[in-house]
Design a protein around this motif. Structure first.
Motif, PDB file in Angstrom:
ATOM      1  N   TRP A   1      28.233 124.173  75.740  1.00  0.00           N
ATOM      2  CA  TRP A   1      26.261 124.985  74.864  1.00  0.00           C
ATOM      3  C   TRP A   1      26.726 126.356  74.338  1.00  0.00           C
ATOM      4  O   TRP A   1      27.145 126.757  72.998  1.00  0.00           O
ATOM      5  CB  TRP A   1      25.287 124.549  75.151  1.00  0.00           C
ATOM      6  CG  TRP A   1      24.528 123.998  75.526  1.00  0.00           C
ATOM      7  CD1 TRP A   1      25.102 122.777  76.723  1.00  0.00           C
ATOM      8  CD2 TRP A   1      24.399 122.511  75.380  1.00  0.00           C
ATOM      9  NE1 TRP A   1      24.404 121.919  77.220  1.00  0.00           N
ATOM     10  CE2 TRP A   1      23.732 121.532  75.695  1.00  0.00           C
ATOM     11  CE3 TRP A   1      23.652 122.922  73.339  1.00  0.00           C
ATOM     12  CZ2 TRP A   1      23.210 120.750  75.118  1.00  0.00           C
ATOM     13  CZ3 TRP A   1      23.019 121.548  73.221  1.00  0.00           C
ATOM     14  CH2 TRP A   1      23.320 120.471  73.904  1.00  0.00           C
ATOM     15  N   SER A   2      27.286 127.376  75.115  1.00  0.00           N
ATOM     16  CA  SER A   2      27.782 128.969  74.586  1.00  0.00           C
ATOM     17  C   SER A   2      28.966 128.535  74.067  1.00  0.00           C
ATOM     18  O   SER A   2      29.014 129.921  73.295  1.00  0.00           O
ATOM     19  CB  SER A   2      28.247 129.192  76.760  1.00  0.00           C
ATOM     20  OG  SER A   2      27.811 130.642  76.251  1.00  0.00           O
TER      21      SER A   2
ATOM     22  N   PRO B   1      18.970 130.548  76.894  1.00  0.00           N
ATOM     23  CA  PRO B   1      19.223 130.518  77.754  1.00  0.00           C
ATOM     24  C   PRO B   1      20.455 131.606  78.432  1.00  0.00           C
ATOM     25  O   PRO B   1      20.398 130.665  79.942  1.00  0.00           O
ATOM     26  CB  PRO B   1      20.039 129.255  76.314  1.00  0.00           C
ATOM     27  CG  PRO B   1      19.770 129.253  75.254  1.00  0.00           C
ATOM     28  CD  PRO B   1      19.338 130.731  74.847  1.00  0.00           C
TER      29      PRO B   1
ATOM     30  N   HIS C   1      28.393 119.109  70.077  1.00  0.00           N
ATOM     31  CA  HIS C   1      27.281 120.384  70.427  1.00  0.00           C
ATOM     32  C   HIS C   1      26.906 120.792  69.053  1.00  0.00           C
ATOM     33  O   HIS C   1      26.024 121.314  68.858  1.00  0.00           O
ATOM     34  CB  HIS C   1      27.353 120.514  71.572  1.00  0.00           C
ATOM     35  CG  HIS C   1      27.165 120.227  72.918  1.00  0.00           C
ATOM     36  ND1 HIS C   1      28.061 118.881  72.707  1.00  0.00           N
ATOM     37  CD2 HIS C   1      26.307 119.683  73.807  1.00  0.00           C
ATOM     38  CE1 HIS C   1      27.478 118.208  74.050  1.00  0.00           C
ATOM     39  NE2 HIS C   1      26.483 119.481  75.183  1.00  0.00           N
TER      40      HIS C   1
ATOM     41  N   TRP D   1      19.805 123.227  74.701  1.00  0.00           N
ATOM     42  CA  TRP D   1      20.542 123.468  75.766  1.00  0.00           C
ATOM     43  C   TRP D   1      19.467 124.713  76.975  1.00  0.00           C
ATOM     44  O   TRP D   1      19.548 124.005  78.404  1.00  0.00           O
ATOM     45  CB  TRP D   1      21.970 124.909  75.213  1.00  0.00           C
ATOM     46  CG  TRP D   1      21.685 125.051  76.982  1.00  0.00           C
ATOM     47  CD1 TRP D   1      22.700 124.964  77.819  1.00  0.00           C
ATOM     48  CD2 TRP D   1      22.995 126.820  77.052  1.00  0.00           C
ATOM     49  NE1 TRP D   1      23.240 125.776  79.395  1.00  0.00           N
ATOM     50  CE2 TRP D   1      23.537 127.067  77.924  1.00  0.00           C
ATOM     51  CE3 TRP D   1      22.944 128.181  75.988  1.00  0.00           C
ATOM     52  CZ2 TRP D   1      24.267 128.177  78.762  1.00  0.00           C
ATOM     53  CZ3 TRP D   1      23.897 128.868  76.732  1.00  0.00           C
ATOM     54  CH2 TRP D   1      24.310 128.741  78.191  1.00  0.00           C
TER      55      TRP D   1
ATOM     56  N   GLU E   1      17.706 121.071  78.221  1.00  0.00           N
ATOM     57  CA  GLU E   1      19.125 120.335  79.278  1.00  0.00           C
ATOM     58  C   GLU E   1      18.921 121.550  80.349  1.00  0.00           C
ATOM     59  O   GLU E   1      18.869 120.930  82.067  1.00  0.00           O
ATOM     60  CB  GLU E   1      20.206 120.792  78.680  1.00  0.00           C
ATOM     61  CG  GLU E   1      21.042 119.510  79.561  1.00  0.00           C
ATOM     62  CD  GLU E   1      22.870 120.037  79.555  1.00  0.00           C
ATOM     63  OE1 GLU E   1      23.284 119.087  79.318  1.00  0.00           O
ATOM     64  OE2 GLU E   1      23.360 120.989  79.248  1.00  0.00           O
ATOM     65  N   GLN E   2      18.613 122.662  80.628  1.00  0.00           N
ATOM     66  CA  GLN E   2      18.815 123.533  81.770  1.00  0.00           C
ATOM     67  C   GLN E   2      17.104 123.343  82.407  1.00  0.00           C
ATOM     68  O   GLN E   2      17.714 122.899  83.682  1.00  0.00           O
ATOM     69  CB  GLN E   2      18.597 124.231  81.444  1.00  0.00           C
ATOM     70  CG  GLN E   2      19.442 125.264  80.638  1.00  0.00           C
ATOM     71  CD  GLN E   2      19.499 127.040  80.472  1.00  0.00           C
ATOM     72  OE1 GLN E   2      17.999 127.489  81.026  1.00  0.00           O
ATOM     73  NE2 GLN E   2      20.707 127.512  79.770  1.00  0.00           N
TER      74      GLN E   2
END
Length: 336
Positions: free
Chosen positions: A4-5, A40, A293, A320, A323-324
């Motif tokens: 993601w990052s 995020p 992604h 993201w 998902e966290q």
């Protein structure tokens, strides 16, 4: 660094801000998009959250003269408002745009205060604090609680509940940083009470209303449930949620389906403690998530094709974030 990052970093620019998307139309810096994109990182030790807000604070410093004018005098023309989008060098663009977007200023104030509350070094000096104080006065001068603006979708001027709510959230949070007259918040709360669960006079249901639940958490549980049930019944489609009925943006026979609608719904349900619904929307998010992604902005209405604003930083960040918040056993199913 996770996948993601890595995707978000492709849209991060040297000054710490982010473009909305690498597409031709979206390779600009929007205040709102930057604030959502770095959410995020709020709970992580890296400095991407701080750096993004420092870039925006530097932007406001550059245009402090404009803010000063409009803490005393309401803007008349759209170009007089604090602009909504900028070049990658964080300078204004000389072209007509729907810059009356009060929600972006409310979101910024909320994001600064939330960062400070979480221990982030957002305010570097007294000038940064002074900028926040002037933004509070800017919203007061606008009389945001009864002010027609372009709203989150940068469209027709009307009074939007999502804009008022963002300002209420921002002003409430900003009390941690600067003095905020209590009456300034109460006026917004009163207006929200009259408008909700509608978004505006012309829009009964609107995707933008989800912001009042996540990230702001400023509506009672019963109102949050109304907003979510209306969104599911009236806005949900195959690839995401439409913004509102009759939306003409990328409409090819039907309203465009916005991909971040699925994770946004899931995030709202996590705040309500409804794990079943949150996991349902995580599954829906997974169903439209490409292996790389690169989550698109939207699917063109009436088609099974995404538009060219792919990836959209805001959408990637929302997925993201969800998902966290999903239990690792559930979140891990996608990776496997």
């Amino acid at each position: 660094m996770n996948r993601w990052s890595e995707v978000l970093d492709t849209m991060r620019i040297e000054n710490g801000a982010y473009i909305a998307s690498p597409s031709r139309d979206y390779s600009y810096v929007w205040i709102r998009d930057v604030c959502y994109t770095v959410l995020p990182y709020l709970g992580t030790p890296c400095d991407r959250y701080e750096r993004a807000y420092h870039a925006l604070l530097d932007l406001f410093r550059r245009y402090e003269w404009k803010i000063d004018i409009h803490t005393r005098k309401k803007p008349v023309y759209l170009y007089e408002y604090i602009h909504a989008r900028y070049t990658q060098k964080l300078t204004e663009l000389d072209q007509p745009w729907g810059h009356a977007q009060n929600d972006a200023i409310g979101l910024f104030l909320w994001g600064v205060a939330e960062g400070v509350r979480r221990g982030k070094r957002i305010l570097r000096d007294e000038k940064d604090r002074e900028i926040c104080e002037k933004l509070v006065r800017y919203l007061a001068c606008l009389e945001y609680w009864d002010h027609a603006d372009n709203g989150m979708w940068e469209e027709n001027m009307e009074v939007h509940a999502s804009s008022i709510g963002a300002c209420v959230a921002g002003l409430t949070a900003a009390r941690l940083l600067v003095e905020v007259p209590e009456g300034l918040i109460r006026k917004g709360e009163k207006s929200l009470g009259l408008l909700l669960p509608r978004e505006s006079v012309t829009k009964e249901s609107d995707l933008a209303l989800l912001s009042l639940i996540y990230p702001y958490q400023i509506v009672p549980r019963t109102v949050a449930q109304q907003i979510l049930s209306h969104a599911e019944a009236r806005l949900e489609r195959t690839y995401g949620l439409i913004r509102y009925k009759g939306d003409r943006y990328y409409n090819e026979g039907a309203e465009a389906e916005w991909c971040f609608g699925f994770p946004w719904m899931g995030l709202c349900y996590t705040l309500l403690g409804d794990d079943t619904e949150a996991e349902k929307y995580w599954a829906k998010t997974q169903s439209i998530l490409p292996p790389d992604h690169h989550l698109p902005e939207l699917y063109i209405g009436g088609t099974d094709q995404p538009n060219g604003n792919t990836p959209l930083a805001w959408a990637v960040a929302m997925a993201w974030l969800l998902e966290q918040r999903i239990p690792s056993s559930q979140a891990g199913e996608r990776a496997e």
